[in-house]
Design an enzyme around this catalytic site. Structure first.
Site, PDB file in Angstrom:
ATOM      1  N   CYS A  50      78.163 -85.908  45.704  1.00 16.36           N
ATOM      2  CA  CYS A  50      77.179 -84.979  46.265  1.00 16.36           C
ATOM      3  C   CYS A  50      77.900 -83.768  46.855  1.00 16.36           C
ATOM      4  CB  CYS A  50      76.347 -85.663  47.349  1.00 16.36           C
ATOM      5  SG  CYS A  50      75.087 -84.567  48.017  1.00 16.36           S
ATOM      6  N   CYS A  92      77.509 -83.880  54.655  1.00 16.48           N
ATOM      7  CA  CYS A  92      76.956 -84.668  55.759  1.00 16.48           C
ATOM      8  C   CYS A  92      78.036 -85.636  56.272  1.00 16.48           C
ATOM      9  CB  CYS A  92      75.733 -85.438  55.289  1.00 16.48           C
ATOM     10  SG  CYS A  92      74.583 -84.407  54.339  1.00 16.48           S
ATOM     11  N   CYS A 152      78.100 -89.454  55.557  1.00 15.21           N
ATOM     12  CA  CYS A 152      77.690 -89.984  54.253  1.00 15.21           C
ATOM     13  C   CYS A 152      78.832 -90.349  53.314  1.00 15.21           C
ATOM     14  CB  CYS A 152      76.764 -88.991  53.575  1.00 15.21           C
ATOM     15  SG  CYS A 152      76.045 -89.704  52.065  1.00 15.21           S
ATOM     16  N   CYS A 179      61.940 -97.443  47.074  1.00 18.30           N
ATOM     17  CA  CYS A 179      62.464 -96.114  47.405  1.00 18.30           C
ATOM     18  C   CYS A 179      63.675 -95.787  46.535  1.00 18.30           C
ATOM     19  CB  CYS A 179      62.855 -96.086  48.879  1.00 18.30           C
ATOM     20  SG  CYS A 179      63.509 -94.498  49.387  1.00 18.30           S
ATOM     21  N   CYS A 216      58.567 -94.188  46.674  1.00 17.08           N
ATOM     22  CA  CYS A 216      59.176 -93.231  47.600  1.00 17.08           C
ATOM     23  C   CYS A 216      60.423 -92.678  46.933  1.00 17.08           C
ATOM     24  CB  CYS A 216      59.548 -93.951  48.903  1.00 17.08           C
ATOM     25  SG  CYS A 216      60.393 -92.887  50.084  1.00 17.08           S
ATOM     26  N   CYS A 261      58.098 -89.337  54.866  1.00 16.25           N
ATOM     27  CA  CYS A 261      58.980 -90.305  55.512  1.00 16.25           C
ATOM     28  C   CYS A 261      60.124 -89.480  56.083  1.00 16.25           C
ATOM     29  CB  CYS A 261      59.483 -91.313  54.479  1.00 16.25           C
ATOM     30  SG  CYS A 261      60.770 -92.405  55.101  1.00 16.25           S
ATOM     31  N   ARG A 310      60.658 -97.408  61.003  1.00 11.31           N
ATOM     32  CA  ARG A 310      61.526 -98.308  60.225  1.00 11.31           C
ATOM     33  C   ARG A 310      62.877 -98.498  60.901  1.00 11.31           C
ATOM     34  NH1 ARG A 310      61.599 -96.039  55.371  1.00 11.31           N
ATOM     35  NH2 ARG A 310      59.558 -96.969  55.132  1.00 11.31           N
TER      36      ARG A 310
HETATM   37  N1  SAM Z   1      70.749 -86.673  49.214  1.00 10.81           N
HETATM   38  C1  SAM Z   1      69.478 -86.783  49.780  1.00 10.81           C
HETATM   39  C2  SAM Z   1      69.391 -86.176  51.141  1.00 10.81           C
HETATM   40  O1  SAM Z   1      70.330 -86.290  51.903  1.00 10.81           O
HETATM   41  O2  SAM Z   1      68.379 -85.574  51.460  1.00 10.81           O
HETATM   42  C3  SAM Z   1      68.939 -88.179  49.804  1.00 10.81           C
HETATM   43  C4  SAM Z   1      69.831 -89.377  50.087  1.00 10.81           C
HETATM   44  S1  SAM Z   1      70.531 -89.494  51.704  1.00 10.81           S
HETATM   45  C5  SAM Z   1      71.690 -90.773  51.503  1.00 10.81           C
HETATM   46  C6  SAM Z   1      69.239 -90.145  52.700  1.00 10.81           C
HETATM   47  C7  SAM Z   1      69.502 -90.413  54.158  1.00 10.81           C
HETATM   48  O3  SAM Z   1      70.327 -91.541  54.309  1.00 10.81           O
HETATM   49  C8  SAM Z   1      70.214 -89.349  54.966  1.00 10.81           C
HETATM   50  O4  SAM Z   1      69.376 -88.311  55.354  1.00 10.81           O
HETATM   51  C9  SAM Z   1      70.678 -90.141  56.166  1.00 10.81           C
HETATM   52  O5  SAM Z   1      69.715 -90.092  57.197  1.00 10.81           O
HETATM   53  C10 SAM Z   1      70.831 -91.566  55.629  1.00 10.81           C
HETATM   54  N2  SAM Z   1      72.235 -91.994  55.631  1.00 10.81           N
HETATM   55  C11 SAM Z   1      73.201 -91.610  54.773  1.00 10.81           C
HETATM   56  N3  SAM Z   1      74.387 -92.173  55.094  1.00 10.81           N
HETATM   57  C12 SAM Z   1      74.173 -92.921  56.190  1.00 10.81           C
HETATM   58  C13 SAM Z   1      75.013 -93.737  57.012  1.00 10.81           C
HETATM   59  N4  SAM Z   1      76.319 -93.851  56.778  1.00 10.81           N
HETATM   60  N5  SAM Z   1      74.466 -94.375  58.062  1.00 10.81           N
HETATM   61  C14 SAM Z   1      73.137 -94.240  58.329  1.00 10.81           C
HETATM   62  N6  SAM Z   1      72.301 -93.483  57.594  1.00 10.81           N
HETATM   63  C15 SAM Z   1      72.812 -92.812  56.544  1.00 10.81           C
HETATM   64  C1  DTB Z   2      66.818 -93.447  55.269  1.00 12.56           C
HETATM   65  O1  DTB Z   2      66.452 -92.863  56.294  1.00 12.56           O
HETATM   66  N1  DTB Z   2      67.743 -94.393  55.214  1.00 12.56           N
HETATM   67  C2  DTB Z   2      67.981 -94.836  53.863  1.00 12.56           C
HETATM   68  C3  DTB Z   2      66.878 -94.077  53.091  1.00 12.56           C
HETATM   69  N2  DTB Z   2      66.325 -93.219  54.080  1.00 12.56           N
HETATM   70  C4  DTB Z   2      67.178 -93.397  51.849  1.00 12.56           C
HETATM   71  C5  DTB Z   2      69.361 -94.594  53.405  1.00 12.56           C
HETATM   72  C6  DTB Z   2      70.388 -95.287  54.228  1.00 12.56           C
HETATM   73  C7  DTB Z   2      71.697 -95.062  53.590  1.00 12.56           C
HETATM   74  C8  DTB Z   2      72.807 -95.758  54.300  1.00 12.56           C
HETATM   75  C9  DTB Z   2      74.121 -95.484  53.704  1.00 12.56           C
HETATM   76  C10 DTB Z   2      74.290 -95.983  52.299  1.00 12.56           C
HETATM   77  O2  DTB Z   2      73.939 -97.154  51.990  1.00 12.56           O
HETATM   78  O3  DTB Z   2      74.805 -95.234  51.475  1.00 12.56           O
HETATM   79 FE1  SF4 Z   3      74.476 -85.781  49.821  1.00  9.37          FE
HETATM   80 FE2  SF4 Z   3      74.771 -87.882  51.405  1.00  9.37          FE
HETATM   81 FE3  SF4 Z   3      74.144 -85.530  52.463  1.00  9.37          FE
HETATM   82 FE4  SF4 Z   3      72.316 -86.864  50.940  1.00  9.37          FE
HETATM   83  S1  SF4 Z   3      73.159 -87.509  52.909  1.00  9.37           S
HETATM   84  S2  SF4 Z   3      72.842 -84.675  50.849  1.00  9.37           S
HETATM   85  S3  SF4 Z   3      73.706 -87.859  49.457  1.00  9.37           S
HETATM   86  S4  SF4 Z   3      76.071 -86.019  51.383  1.00  9.37           S
END
Ligand code: SAM
Ligand code: DTB
Ligand code: SF4
Length: 333
Positions: free
Chosen positions: A68, A72, A75, A112, A143, A203, A275
Site C-alpha cells: 500500500c 499509516c 499498518c 467485510c 462491507c 462503519c 465493535r
Molecule cells: N486501505 C484502506 C484504508 O486504510 O482506508 C482499508 C484497509 S485498512 C487496513 C482498515 C483499518 O484497519 C485502518 O483504518 C485501521 O483503523 C485498521 N488497522 C490497520 N492496521 C491496524 C493495526 N495494526 N492495529 C489496529 N488497527 C489497524
Molecule cells: C477496522 O476498523 N478494523 C479492521 C477493519 N476495520 C477492516 C481491520 C483491522 C486490521 C488489523 C491489522 C491487520 O490484521 O492487518
Molecule cells: Fe494502506 Fe494500511 Fe493505511 Fe489502509 S491502513 S491505507 S492498507 S497503509
C-alpha cells in the site's frame, strides 16, 4: 459539574433522539466519571437501544494485501515499512465467495472485504462489485474497506449491493498528522460524505493505544458522534503492534482506559453497533467481558483479521457461551 448526559432530546413527535450536540467538555466529563458511574450510564444507553444481549459477528477477508502506498504508522501493509508481509494481488471471485460461504457457515452475518489501496481504480471497483453481488446473494450483509472513494465509486458499490463502507478516522485530527502523512484527514471526511450520499451505511471508528492522549480519544469520539449522521457501526481497534511498523513499541493502553473509551462511545452513539475490533488477542477474557458490559456488541470472528491474528473461533464461542451472550442471527441493524 453536571455528570449526567444520558437524557436524550425528543423530536417533534416526542420520540427520544440521541443527542448530537456533544462538546469537548461533555465528552471529557464522561471520561472523568468514576468508573462504576460511567459503566452505569453506558449500560443505560445500551439497554435503551439493545435490550437483548446479543453479539453481531463480522468476518474479515483481505482481498488485496500489502504494497500500500500510504504510510499509516500502525499498518503492516504499508510499502514504507518492512514487516515481512507478502503482497498479494486482488483475489479471484471464486476464492472470495468460498471464504464468504465458510464465514456464513460459522455464524457470521456480515462479511467485510478489505483492500490495501489508497483509492481503488475503475477496473478494481468493477471486480469488487462482482464480489459484493456474489456475497450478498449468499444472504450476508456486505462491507468493504478500500480507502478513499469518489461519488461515482460509492454509487457503483451501492448498486452492486454493498451495505456498509468502512473508512476510519483513526484518531483525533491533531494526532492524525503524526500517524499518517500521505492522506489528509479532510479527505477521510469527504469519503465519508460520499459514502453517505450514495445511501451506504457507514462503519467508522478508530485505533487506540497508539500513544495518543485522552484528549485525542475525546476528540475522536466527539468527531464520530457529531458527523452529519453518526456511523451505524463504530469499530474501536486496539493497536496490534506489528514488528517493523513505527508503532511496534507503542505503550499498550491501560485496559480500564480502554473500557472507558468503549463506554463513552456507547453513550455518545447509543444506537450504533460498537465493535470491539482489532487487538482482542492481547486482551484478557475479563477485559473483553467488561468491554461488552460497557456497550461493545460486535466483534470480528475468525482466526485472522486482515493480516494479523484474532482469537480462535472456538475460543470466542466459549467466551460468549460463558457470558450468556448469543450471536446475532438475523441480518439487520
Ligand atoms: N486501505 C484502506 C484504508 O486504510 O482506508 C482499508 C484497509 S485498512 C487496513 C482498515 C483499518 O484497519 C485502518 O483504518 C485501521 O483503523 C485498521 N488497522 C490497520 N492496521 C491496524 C493495526 N495494526 N492495529 C489496529 N488497527 C489497524
Ligand atoms: C477496522 O476498523 N478494523 C479492521 C477493519 N476495520 C477492516 C481491520 C483491522 C486490521 C488489523 C491489522 C491487520 O490484521 O492487518
Ligand atoms: Fe494502506 Fe494500511 Fe493505511 Fe489502509 S491502513 S491505507 S492498507 S497503509
Amino acid at each position: 459539574m453536571k455528570h449526567t448526559y444520558a437524557a436524550e432530546p425528543q423530536d417533534s413527535a416526542g420520540r427520544e433522539q440521541p443527542r448530537r450536540d456533544w462538546t469537548v467538555q461533555h465528552v471529557t466529563a464522561l471520561f472523568d466519571l468514576p468508573f462504576p458511574q460511567l459503566l452505569d450510564q453506558a449500560r443505560q444507553a445500551h439497554l435503551a437501544h439493545f435490550p437483548v444481549p446479543e453479539m453481531q459477528i463480522s468476518t474479515l477477508l483481505s482481498i488485496k494485501t500489502g504494497a500500500c502506498p500510504e504510510d499509516c504508522a500502525y499498518c503492516p501493509q504499508s510499502v514504507h515499512f518492512d514487516t515481512g508481509l507478502t503482497a498479494e494481488k486482488l483475489m479471484p471471485l471464486e476464492a472470495v465467495v468460498a471464504a464468504a460461504e465458510t464465514a456464513k457457515a460459522r455464524g457470521a452475518t456480515r462479511f467485510c472485504m478489505g483492500a490495501a489501496y489508497r483509492k481503488p481504480r475503475p477496473r478494481e471497483v468493477a471486480r469488487i462489485s462482482e464480489m459484493i453481488s456474489a456475497v450478498a446473494a449468499l444472504g450476508l450483509e456486505t462491507c468493504c474497506t478500500l480507502g478513499t472513494l469518489d461519488a461515482d465509486q460509492a454509487r457503483q458499490l451501492k448498486e452492486a449491493g454493498l451495505d456498509y463502507y468502512n473508512h476510519n478516522l483513526d484518531t483525533s485530527e491533531r494526532y492524525y498528522a503524526e500517524i499518517i502523512t500521505t492522506r489528509p484527514y479532510a479527505e477521510r471526511l469527504e469519503t465519508l460524505a460520499e459514502v453517505r450520499a450514495a445511501g451506504l451505511k457507514v462503519c467508522c471508528g478508530g485505533i487506540v493505544g497508539m500513544g495518543e492522549t485522552r484528549e485525542d480519544r475525546v476528540a475522536l469520539l466527539r468527531q464520530l458522534a457529531t458527523l452529519p449522521s453518526p456511523p451505524e457501526s463504530v469499530p474501536i481497534n486496539h493497536l496490534v503492534r506489528v514488528p517493523g511498523t513505527p508503532l511496534e513499541h507503542a505503550e499498550p493502553l491501560d485496559p480500564i482506559e480502554f473500557v472507558r473509551t468503549i463506554a463513552v462511545a456507547r453513550i455518545l452513539m447509543p444506537a450504533s453497533r460498537i465493535r470491539l475490533s482489532a487487538g482482542r488477542s492481547a486482551l484478557s477474557d475479563e477485559t473483553q467481558a467488561l468491554a461488552f458490559y460497557a456497550g461493545a456488541n460486535s466483534i470480528f470472528y475468525g482466526e485472522q483479521l486482515l493480516t494479523t491474528p484474532n482469537p480462535e473461533a472456538d475460543q470466542d464461542r466459549a467466551l460468549l457461551g460463558r457470558l450468556g451472550i448469543a450471536p446475532e442471527t438475523a441480518v439487520g441493524h
